[in-house]
Motif scaffolding. Structure first.
Motif, PDB file in Angstrom:
ATOM      1  N   ILE A  64     -72.605 -22.994  23.526  1.00 53.01           N
ATOM      2  CA  ILE A  64     -73.816 -23.785  23.914  1.00 53.01           C
ATOM      3  C   ILE A  64     -75.089 -22.913  23.369  1.00 53.01           C
ATOM      4  N   ASP A  65     -74.956 -21.749  23.472  1.00 53.87           N
ATOM      5  CA  ASP A  65     -76.100 -20.945  22.943  1.00 53.87           C
ATOM      6  C   ASP A  65     -76.660 -21.206  21.385  1.00 53.87           C
ATOM      7  N   GLU A  66     -75.413 -21.003  20.641  1.00 51.71           N
ATOM      8  CA  GLU A  66     -75.690 -21.466  19.212  1.00 51.71           C
ATOM      9  C   GLU A  66     -75.831 -22.968  19.159  1.00 51.71           C
ATOM     10  N   LEU A  67     -75.376 -23.838  19.816  1.00 52.58           N
ATOM     11  CA  LEU A  67     -75.564 -25.448  19.554  1.00 52.58           C
ATOM     12  C   LEU A  67     -77.364 -25.551  19.932  1.00 52.58           C
ATOM     13  N   GLU A  68     -77.537 -24.959  21.103  1.00 49.91           N
ATOM     14  CA  GLU A  68     -78.883 -24.951  21.476  1.00 49.91           C
ATOM     15  C   GLU A  68     -80.078 -24.666  20.665  1.00 49.91           C
ATOM     16  N   MET A  69     -79.560 -23.593  19.911  1.00 48.82           N
ATOM     17  CA  MET A  69     -80.505 -22.883  18.945  1.00 48.82           C
ATOM     18  C   MET A  69     -80.527 -24.091  17.783  1.00 48.82           C
ATOM     19  N   ILE A  70     -79.247 -24.419  17.321  1.00 51.92           N
ATOM     20  CA  ILE A  70     -79.267 -25.149  16.040  1.00 51.92           C
ATOM     21  C   ILE A  70     -80.202 -26.695  16.523  1.00 51.92           C
ATOM     22  N   MET A  71     -79.804 -27.002  17.665  1.00 52.36           N
ATOM     23  CA  MET A  71     -80.704 -28.330  17.840  1.00 52.36           C
ATOM     24  C   MET A  71     -82.116 -28.186  18.005  1.00 52.36           C
ATOM     25  N   LYS A  72     -82.679 -26.957  18.508  1.00 55.69           N
ATOM     26  CA  LYS A  72     -84.075 -26.700  18.542  1.00 55.69           C
ATOM     27  C   LYS A  72     -84.769 -26.604  17.145  1.00 55.69           C
TER      28      LYS A  72
END
Length: 174
Positions: free
Chosen positions: A148-156
């Motif tokens: 989720i950390d990685e996905l959140e960073m990618i989405m940002k």
């Protein structure tokens, strides 16, 4: 042990009485000692048999509990003061430990289910906070948080690039 001592005393007494040729007393003592040994043997056998039966029933229920065939177990509270009682007390301790670990495991699994549901809705702010001693679930919880950390960073990053594109700035790349 009691029966052995009683038998030994009876044999010595019968031997002494027989030595002095008192046959009526010998027969009486044989009946008394034999009856006493038989009654005490029956009582000991009954006590051991009931303990083993209690153990078998409780252990079977314990196995069903830990294999999750049943979700509740009633611990034995009135344990005996013998070897079987000691074993039953140890099973009670195992039940307590298993219940505690299962509660922690269920909390982690529940959090992960809620988190994945929120991620599906596009909400990336949730993380698993629960802890467990189960190494597989602990690793799963850590990896879900990392994902989720990685996905959140990618989405940002994606939002930043798309916002720049919306402002006619095409210098950024995805």
């Amino acid at each position: 042990m009691f029966n052995m001592l009683l038998s030994l005393v009876g044999m010595i007494t019968i031997g002494l009485v027989g030595y002095f040729e008192m046959t009526d007393i010998v027969i009486f003592l044989i009946v008394i000692c034999g009856g006493t040994v038989a009654i005490s043997s029956y009582m000991i056998h009954k006590n051991i048999s009931s303990g083993i039966e209690t153990f078998e029933q409780y252990f079977s229920e314990f196995l069903n509990f830990v294999s999750m065939k049943q979700n509740k177990i009633d611990k034995i509270t009135n344990t005996r003061e013998d070897e079987i009682g000691s074993i039953l007390a140890k099973i009670n301790d195992a039940v307590d430990l298993f219940e505690t670990n299962l509660q922690h495991d269920m909390k982690v699994i529940g959090e992960i289910v809620l988190i994945t549901d929120k991620v599906e809705q596009g909400i990336f702010s949730c993380r698993s906070q629960a802890h467990t001693k189960n190494p597989m679930l602990a690793t799963l919880s850590i990896n879900v948080n990392k994902m989720i950390d990685e996905l959140e960073m990618i989405m940002k990053d994606l939002i930043t690039v798309l916002s720049a594109y919306a402002g006619d700035d095409f210098t950024r790349s995805v």
